[in-house]
Scaffold this active site. Structure first.
Site: not given
Ligand code: IFM
Length: 497
Positions: A223, A404
């Site tokens: 991320e 995720e």
């Protein structure tokens, strides 16, 4: 910098401030206020329909044979043992030990004590039937100061972990960087310093050589957008900056680090697949106006295309570059050849999906769906379908892993020793079904990792948000399978819903 960009930045900062005071009583939100609108989707992937993704005649949703059901964690969030076996300090040690930075002053010093309890955690994974486990390697455990010779004790820990996974028939998936930058590198400028990307490639090379024979899949930077937005715009993540000019230079250096790590793997000759781990947010106009459509397009540039285009198309999106301006630190920081490095061919794309974003003509964001305990999260399973089909349509049939997806719930341990997290089961069921539809419509999805295996240190939110399938009773470090864990075990056993 344009009005829109300024609005975005202000909005981010405001969001981070409200996040600190977010309600903690389960689902709340916009749907209750009757504001639910039908989203304008960007879906429509032209992939080949996958017969393995069809529903069975009995109505069950079966995933392709061998589908990689998994769970995910990250080092700083679960390991603890912050000062053991030669581990150096990371930016998150510094940040969490700074008064006022995290809820209740929580730190990752002990976390879920996974560094000591990993054999037990491996057994839990086996009992759940996991086929894949995504974890991250702590850079300061391998290089205390972020450069130089590796710390053998750090490498040994991860070797024991991956060996333990193989012994239990679980495929390891290792992330090289999940935000715990060695503090020494931060002191030298952190991700604002181009040299940090070079240091990252050196670190990656060490890890590939030490563990490459046992790790089939590598993820580079987790991320990058969160580092940019939370660490350098909102300032509620380490290193706690609010500096828009620095933020997008940081984005470029994180992308560069990704590309250098891909090249480092190829250079070692170590076999293994590698790709980026991107949190992608489907962006939708909040209304039907042309202004909202235009603002949404630019918003999507900052949220998604900045990262995807540079990796898969070898160019930053022109609208984002124009919005940042030619004199921005980011644009001036891009050197000849950087985009070639960033777009080095990858083997897979790791997608992390949590929430959609709705954008007004003024570039503000509004809520359309119920939120979770994480105030930034709107619960919209259809967004999973939209983002998966969109990346396949726009970037080609690169294999995808979901690394995720999950929900924080106000979990409590009942007197009878159970944790009833029905909301998490509902959430996962709906998201699995959306992913299944994407597979059916041609998305080459190969695995799905629930965030998270264990309750853990949720960054600035400390330990109050519980995201795990497994409840962690922090005072005793006892682990208890939540109801969702039992349910997930059945999903894995049936290979579907
Ligand atoms: O806990 C985080 C994780 O570290 C990165 N993705 C989002 C999760 C939930 O906020």
């Amino acid at each position: 910098m344009s009005l829109l960009t300024r609005r975005r930045l202000l909005r981010r900062a405001a969001l981070s401030a409200t996040a600190a005071g977010a309600a903690r009583n389960g689902l709340a939100g916009a749907a209750a206020a009757g504001t639910v609108a039908s989203a304008t989707t960007v879906a429509g992937c032209d992939g080949t329909p996958d017969p393995d993704g069809e529903a069975d005649p009995d109505g069950a949703l079966r995933f392709p044979p061998g589908f990689g059901w998994g769970a995910a964690t990250s080092a700083y969030q679960i390991e603890g043992a912050a000062k053991e076996d030669g581990r150096g300090e990371s930016v998150w040690d510094t940040f969490s030990h700074t008064p006022g930075r995290t809820r209740n002053g929580d730190t990752g010093d002990v976390a879920a004590d996974h560094y000591h309890r990993y054999p037990q955690d491996l057994d839990l994974m086996r009992d759940l039937g996991l086929r894949s486990y995504r974890f991250s390697i702590s850079w300061p455990r391998i290089q205390a100061d972020g450069s130089g010779r590796p710390n053998q004790r750090g490498l040994d820990f991860y070797r024991r972990l991956v060996d333990g996974l193989h012994e239990r028939g679980i495929a390891p998936m290792a992330t090289l960087f999940h935000w715990d930058l060695p503090q020494a590198l931060q002191d030298a400028g952190g991700w604002e310093n181009r040299d940090t990307a070079e240091r990252f490639a050196d670190y990656a090379d060490l890890v590939f050589r030490a563990l490459g024979d046992r790790v089939p899949v590598w993820l580079t930077v987790n991320e990058p957008k969160t580092v940019v937005q939370n660490g350098y715009l909102g300032g509620h993540h380490a290193p706690g900056r609010q500096d828009p000019a620095a933020a997008y230079l940081v984005a470029h250096h994180l992308q560069l680090a990704h590309g250098l790590a891909v090249r480092a793997l190829r250079a070692t000759g170590v076999e293994g697949r590698i790709g980026p781990a991107l949190n992608l947010h489907p962006c939708y106009p909040a209304d039907e106006t042309a202004e909202a459509a235009a603002a949404t397009r630019l918003y999507d540039g900052y949220e998604n295309r900045l990262y995807l285009d540079s990796i898969f198309k070898g160019a930053y999106p022109a609208d984002v570059l124009a919005d940042l301006g030619p004199e921005s630190r980011m644009v001036r920081g891009v050197r000849d050849g950087d985009l070639e490095i960033i777009s080095s061919p990858v083997d897979l794309l790791a997608v992390q999906y949590y929430t959609p974003i709705y954008v007004t003509g003024q570039g503000d964001t509004v809520r359309r769906w119920p939120t979770s305990e994480a105030e930034w999260q709107q619960i919209y399973p259809e967004g999973m379908y939209d983002i998966l089909t969109r990346v396949t349509r726009d970037y080609g049939r690169v294999p995808i892993t979901i690394t995720e997806n999950g929900l924080p719930c106000p979990d409590t341990l009942a007197a009878d020793g159970t944790v009833d997290d029905t909301a998490r089961i509902d959430f996962l069921r709906d998201h699995f079904a959306a992913a299944h539809r994407a597979v059916r419509d041609g998305v080459p999805l190969e695995s799905y990792h629930v965030w998270s295996l264990l309750d853990n240190f949720e960054w600035n939110e400390g330990y109050e948000q519980r995201w795990g399938l497994v409840y962690v009773d922090y005072p005793t470090q006892r682990r208890v399978l939540k109801r969702s864990a039992h349910w997930y075990r059945d999903v894995i056993r049936r290979n579907g819903l």
